[in-house]
Write a protein that holds these residues in place. Structure first.
Motif, mmCIF file in Angstrom:
data_model
loop_
_atom_site.group_PDB
_atom_site.id
_atom_site.type_symbol
_atom_site.label_atom_id
_atom_site.label_comp_id
_atom_site.label_asym_id
_atom_site.label_seq_id
_atom_site.Cartn_x
_atom_site.Cartn_y
_atom_site.Cartn_z
ATOM 1 N N MET A 21 37.671 46.235 52.527
ATOM 2 C CA MET A 21 37.619 47.289 51.719
ATOM 3 C C MET A 21 38.124 46.786 50.155
ATOM 4 O O MET A 21 38.220 45.364 49.730
ATOM 5 N N ALA A 22 37.293 47.707 49.106
ATOM 6 C CA ALA A 22 36.825 47.401 48.014
ATOM 7 C C ALA A 22 38.340 47.101 47.111
ATOM 8 O O ALA A 22 39.322 47.643 47.194
ATOM 9 N N ILE A 23 38.835 46.194 46.342
ATOM 10 C CA ILE A 23 39.642 45.885 45.566
ATOM 11 C C ILE A 23 39.064 46.762 44.397
ATOM 12 O O ILE A 23 37.911 46.974 43.690
ATOM 13 N N GLU A 24 40.834 47.175 43.641
ATOM 14 C CA GLU A 24 39.986 48.256 42.076
ATOM 15 C C GLU A 24 40.884 47.917 41.182
ATOM 16 O O GLU A 24 41.795 47.426 41.305
ATOM 17 N N ARG A 72 45.846 45.566 40.370
ATOM 18 C CA ARG A 72 44.689 46.028 41.468
ATOM 19 C C ARG A 72 45.547 46.665 42.414
ATOM 20 O O ARG A 72 46.173 46.501 42.698
ATOM 21 N N ASP A 110 44.042 47.795 46.653
ATOM 22 C CA ASP A 110 43.298 47.991 48.010
ATOM 23 C C ASP A 110 43.280 49.040 48.796
ATOM 24 O O ASP A 110 42.568 49.923 49.680
ATOM 25 N N HIS A 160 35.674 46.181 33.429
ATOM 26 C CA HIS A 160 35.702 45.757 35.420
ATOM 27 C C HIS A 160 34.847 47.063 35.906
ATOM 28 O O HIS A 160 33.497 47.104 36.485
ATOM 29 N N GLN A 161 35.032 48.488 36.030
ATOM 30 C CA GLN A 161 34.252 49.505 36.348
ATOM 31 C C GLN A 161 32.752 49.773 36.120
ATOM 32 O O GLN A 161 32.109 49.831 36.996
ATOM 33 N N ALA A 187 30.971 46.851 37.417
ATOM 34 C CA ALA A 187 30.887 47.185 39.179
ATOM 35 C C ALA A 187 29.893 48.497 39.666
ATOM 36 O O ALA A 187 29.023 48.845 40.436
#
Length: 100
Positions: free
Chosen positions: A1-4, A25, A27, A76-77, A80
């Motif tokens: 699962m990606a970390i946001e 953050r 998950d 960061h967004q 990505a």
């Protein structure tokens, strides 16, 4: 699962010894707060939290007065997504934090 990365506050100081970063953050199931002192290779402290309000409350405790804290999570967004991460991000004065 990606970390946001939900929040990434930076104290607006570039120097390795004075830089401070505070992350919130998720998950998707749990939340984490990370406090970094001295940049990427500096000291780190992390702790898990069951929900976003608890994580943000903890992060707020680390936003020390006397710094020009900026939430740079949007950078960061964009990175990505493969877009440019440059551009203005509104500053948060010492002591004030935007609501999550």
């Amino acid at each position: 699962m990606a970390i946001e990365i939900i929040h990434h506050w930076w104290n607006s100081v570039w120097g390795r010894l004075s830089r401070r970063d505070i992350y919130v953050r998720t998950d998707g199931a749990t939340f984490e707060v990370e406090v970094r002192l001295g940049g990427q290779e500096g000291r780190q402290w992390r702790a898990p939290y069951p929900d976003l309000p608890a994580a943000v409350a903890e992060a707020q405790q680390h936003l020390t007065p006397g710094h020009r804290w900026v939430d740079i999570a949007r950078a960061h967004q964009r990175a990505a997504d493969g877009r440019s991460s440059t551009g203005g991000v509104p500053a948060v004065g010492s002591g004030g934090i935007p609501a999550p």
